[in-house]
Scaffold this motif. Structure first.
Motif, short mmCIF file in Angstrom:
data_model
loop_
_atom_site.label_atom_id
_atom_site.label_comp_id
_atom_site.label_asym_id
_atom_site.label_seq_id
_atom_site.Cartn_x
_atom_site.Cartn_y
_atom_site.Cartn_z
N VAL A 68 0.84 -1.21 0.00
CA VAL A 68 0.00 0.00 0.00
C VAL A 68 0.87 1.25 0.00
CG1 VAL A 68 -1.65 1.33 1.38
CG2 VAL A 68 -1.99 -1.13 1.06
N SER A 69 1.89 1.28 0.84
CA SER A 69 2.74 2.46 0.88
C SER A 69 3.56 2.60 -0.40
CB SER A 69 3.64 2.46 2.12
OG SER A 69 4.53 1.38 2.11
N ALA A 70 3.98 1.49 -1.00
CA ALA A 70 4.73 1.56 -2.26
C ALA A 70 3.86 2.12 -3.38
CB ALA A 70 5.27 0.19 -2.64
N VAL A 71 2.59 1.72 -3.42
CA VAL A 71 1.68 2.25 -4.44
C VAL A 71 1.51 3.75 -4.27
CG1 VAL A 71 -0.74 2.26 -5.19
CG2 VAL A 71 0.46 0.10 -4.90
N MET A 72 1.35 4.20 -3.03
CA MET A 72 1.20 5.64 -2.77
C MET A 72 2.46 6.40 -3.19
SD MET A 72 -1.83 5.97 -1.43
CE MET A 72 -1.89 7.40 -0.43
N GLU A 73 3.62 5.91 -2.77
CA GLU A 73 4.89 6.56 -3.13
C GLU A 73 5.12 6.54 -4.64
OE1 GLU A 73 8.46 5.41 -1.02
OE2 GLU A 73 7.24 4.97 0.75
N SER A 74 4.77 5.44 -5.27
CA SER A 74 4.97 5.30 -6.70
C SER A 74 4.13 6.32 -7.48
CB SER A 74 4.59 3.89 -7.13
OG SER A 74 4.74 3.74 -8.51
N GLY A 75 2.88 6.47 -7.10
CA GLY A 75 2.02 7.45 -7.75
C GLY A 75 2.54 8.86 -7.60
N LEU A 76 3.01 9.18 -6.41
CA LEU A 76 3.56 10.50 -6.16
C LEU A 76 4.84 10.72 -6.98
CD1 LEU A 76 3.41 13.12 -4.52
CD2 LEU A 76 4.76 11.99 -2.76
N ALA A 77 5.72 9.72 -7.02
CA ALA A 77 6.97 9.85 -7.76
C ALA A 77 6.71 10.01 -9.26
CB ALA A 77 7.86 8.63 -7.50
N ALA A 78 5.78 9.23 -9.80
CA ALA A 78 5.45 9.35 -11.22
C ALA A 78 4.86 10.71 -11.54
CB ALA A 78 4.49 8.24 -11.63
N SER A 79 3.97 11.19 -10.69
CA SER A 79 3.37 12.51 -10.89
C SER A 79 4.42 13.60 -10.84
CB SER A 79 2.30 12.78 -9.83
OG SER A 79 1.27 11.85 -9.93
N GLN A 80 5.33 13.50 -9.89
CA GLN A 80 6.38 14.50 -9.74
C GLN A 80 7.31 14.50 -10.96
OE1 GLN A 80 8.90 13.92 -6.34
NE2 GLN A 80 9.64 16.01 -6.40
N ALA A 81 7.72 13.32 -11.42
CA ALA A 81 8.61 13.24 -12.58
C ALA A 81 7.92 13.78 -13.83
CB ALA A 81 9.06 11.80 -12.80
N ALA A 82 6.65 13.46 -14.01
CA ALA A 82 5.91 13.97 -15.17
C ALA A 82 5.75 15.49 -15.08
CB ALA A 82 4.54 13.29 -15.26
N ALA A 83 5.43 15.99 -13.90
CA ALA A 83 5.28 17.44 -13.73
C ALA A 83 6.59 18.16 -14.01
CB ALA A 83 4.79 17.74 -12.32
N MET A 84 7.70 17.60 -13.54
CA MET A 84 9.00 18.23 -13.81
C MET A 84 9.30 18.27 -15.30
SD MET A 84 10.01 19.29 -10.93
CE MET A 84 11.65 19.80 -11.35
N PHE A 85 8.94 17.21 -16.01
CA PHE A 85 9.12 17.21 -17.46
C PHE A 85 8.32 18.32 -18.11
CE2 PHE A 85 7.27 15.99 -21.53
CZ PHE A 85 8.41 16.00 -22.32
N TRP A 86 7.03 18.39 -17.78
CA TRP A 86 6.17 19.39 -18.42
C TRP A 86 6.54 20.81 -18.01
CZ3 TRP A 86 4.12 18.07 -22.66
CH2 TRP A 86 3.69 16.77 -22.86
#
Length: 114
Positions: A50-68
């Motif tokens: 559960v915690s890995a899924v939460m962290e993973s979603g946050l990390a993916a969102s952050q990396a995508a936001a940094m790209f854009w």
């Protein structure tokens, strides 16, 4: 470069996950039969996921936001979308890689290199 790191991470995760599953199955079976250590291991496995899924979603969102944001601030920059996608995927896998690495080390009783 990022795609190569992603491939390496996935191969390492597969090995660690297989080892973790093999080592956990007898413990979980004992837990199903009432052993408290096995039940704690099952609870630990669930909470880690559960915690890995939460962290993973946050990390993916952050990396995508940094790209854009980088693209928005420098619209004339050359962009390698393949590398950007690999970076987002790599970021989203890191929480799972960290846990599978730690579990493989813990369950086998040996220290593993990163």
């Amino acid at each position: 470069m990022e795609a190569q790191a992603l491939a390496t991470k996935m191969l390492t995760m597969q090995a660690d996950a297989g080892l973790t599953i093999a080592m956990r199955m007898p413990i979980l079976l004992k837990g199903a039969l009432g052993d408290s250590h096995g039940q704690r291991e099952a609870a630990k496995a669930l909470s880690e996921k559960v915690s890995a899924v939460m962290e993973s979603g946050l990390a993916a969102s952050q990396a995508a936001a940094m790209f854009w944001w980088g693209l928005a601030l420098n619209p004339l920059a050359q962009v390698d979308f393949t590398e950007a996608v690999a970076k987002v995927a790599n970021s989203s896998l890191e929480p799972f890689a960290k846990r599978t690495r730690a579990n493989a080390s813990r369950l086998t009783g040996r220290a593993r290199k990163r």
